[in-house]
Design a protein around this motif. Structure first.
Motif, short mmCIF file in Angstrom:
data_model
loop_
_atom_site.label_atom_id
_atom_site.label_comp_id
_atom_site.label_asym_id
_atom_site.label_seq_id
_atom_site.Cartn_x
_atom_site.Cartn_y
_atom_site.Cartn_z
N LYS A 61 0.95 -1.30 -0.02
CA LYS A 61 0.09 -0.07 0.06
C LYS A 61 0.71 1.38 -0.03
O LYS A 61 2.02 1.26 0.31
N PHE A 62 0.42 2.51 -0.67
CA PHE A 62 1.17 3.54 -0.45
C PHE A 62 0.05 4.74 -0.71
O PHE A 62 -1.04 4.41 -0.75
N GLU A 63 0.69 5.73 0.03
CA GLU A 63 -0.01 7.10 -0.10
C GLU A 63 0.91 8.16 -0.19
O GLU A 63 1.73 8.43 0.66
N LEU A 64 0.89 8.98 -1.11
CA LEU A 64 1.84 10.05 -1.53
C LEU A 64 1.19 11.34 -2.21
O LEU A 64 -0.09 11.17 -2.37
N ASN A 161 12.38 -0.57 -1.47
CA ASN A 161 13.37 -1.81 -1.04
C ASN A 161 12.53 -2.70 -0.02
O ASN A 161 13.15 -4.02 -0.30
N LYS A 162 11.71 -2.28 0.78
CA LYS A 162 11.42 -3.56 1.48
C LYS A 162 9.88 -3.67 1.17
O LYS A 162 9.52 -4.94 1.62
N GLY A 163 9.13 -2.71 0.47
CA GLY A 163 7.79 -3.13 0.07
C GLY A 163 7.68 -4.12 -1.48
O GLY A 163 7.49 -5.17 -1.42
N PHE A 164 8.29 -3.21 -2.43
CA PHE A 164 8.36 -3.90 -3.78
C PHE A 164 9.48 -4.70 -4.02
O PHE A 164 9.54 -5.54 -4.86
N ILE A 193 0.41 -8.27 -7.26
CA ILE A 193 1.41 -7.92 -8.28
C ILE A 193 1.46 -9.52 -9.27
O ILE A 193 1.17 -10.57 -8.94
N ARG A 194 1.48 -9.03 -10.58
CA ARG A 194 1.29 -10.18 -11.44
C ARG A 194 2.38 -10.28 -12.45
O ARG A 194 3.11 -9.34 -12.72
N CYS A 195 2.72 -11.43 -13.00
CA CYS A 195 3.98 -11.50 -14.13
C CYS A 195 3.70 -12.97 -14.83
O CYS A 195 3.01 -13.74 -14.40
#
Length: 228
Positions: A61-64, A161-164, A193-195
């Motif tokens: 999750k992110f909020e920027l 670095n830690k999240g993604f 996340i898909r790949c």
């Protein structure tokens, strides 16, 4: 005498088997069915499932803050397929190529309300909302679903670095003063996340944002997720 009769009996059985079986074998060869069997059918089914995009897990999750000074979070992309990258506006090395390739992706899916892009700066002290707005204009960004995000440096570095697990760091010895991955993350409508998988069946995790092959693969897989 008994021995001769045994040979005659065996020969007769072989003859009958040939009369019955050989035409069927020939027919299967002609129809291309000779290699099909239970075990091989199972392998074929396994390969079909292997071709599907791998689900790695929920995206962090992110909020920027975006280029328009609006607060943007992962919730803004709920129900959308989106691509996420880490960059900085003054990057003299890989970013220009990443920017060019991301524009190609934008243009292919432009107008689709279910697709978006997230570009997060790793130099937030320089890349203010105003700087990011000007940078977006210079790149030729048209999509309202493409957000350039800035915020607290530690928060962003932890997210990368830690999240993604997409490397980002400061390095005064390199041109530009920062280092980061040239990879793009693909997130589906559910926030996962898909790949795709490589030739050995292993998930690639992220897409190469610098090479044509990686960008082409990403475009193909975005199309797949948009149809899900």
């Amino acid at each position: 005498m008994l021995k001769n009769k045994s040979y005659i009996g065996i020969s007769f059985i072989i003859l009958l088997f040939g009369i019955y079986a050989i035409p069927k074998i020939v027919s299967r060869i002609n129809n291309g069915e000779v290699v099909k069997g239970d075990r091989l059918d199972k392998v074929e089914n396994h390969q079909t499932s292997e071709s599907k995009l791998q689900k790695i897990g929920p995206a962090p999750k992110f909020e920027l803050t975006n280029q328009n000074n609006n607060t943007i979070s992962n919730s803004n992309y709920k129900g959308k397929v989106y691509v996420l990258e880490f960059f900085f506006s003054t990057c003299p090395s890989i970013c220009p190529k990443m920017n060019k390739n991301m524009i190609l992706i934008q243009n292919q899916f432009f107008g689709n309300p279910n697709f978006g892009i997230v570009s997060i700066t790793i130099d937030p002290e320089h890349d203010t909302a105003q700087v990011l707005k000007e940078h977006a204009e210079q790149l030729g960004v048209k999509s309202s679903n493409w957000n350039f995000l800035t915020g607290d440096k530690k928060y962003i570095y932890d997210l990368a670095n830690k999240g993604f697990n997409l490397y980002a760091g400061e390095n005064s010895k390199v041109n530009g003063g920062f280092e980061h991955s040239g990879l793009f993350a693909l997130i589906d409508k559910n926030g996962d996340i898909r790949c795709r998988k490589d030739e050995y069946g292993n998930p690639i995790l992220y897409y190469d944002g610098l090479e044509k092959e990686g960008v082409k693969a990403l475009q193909q897989d975005i199309s797949i997720l948009l149809k899900e």
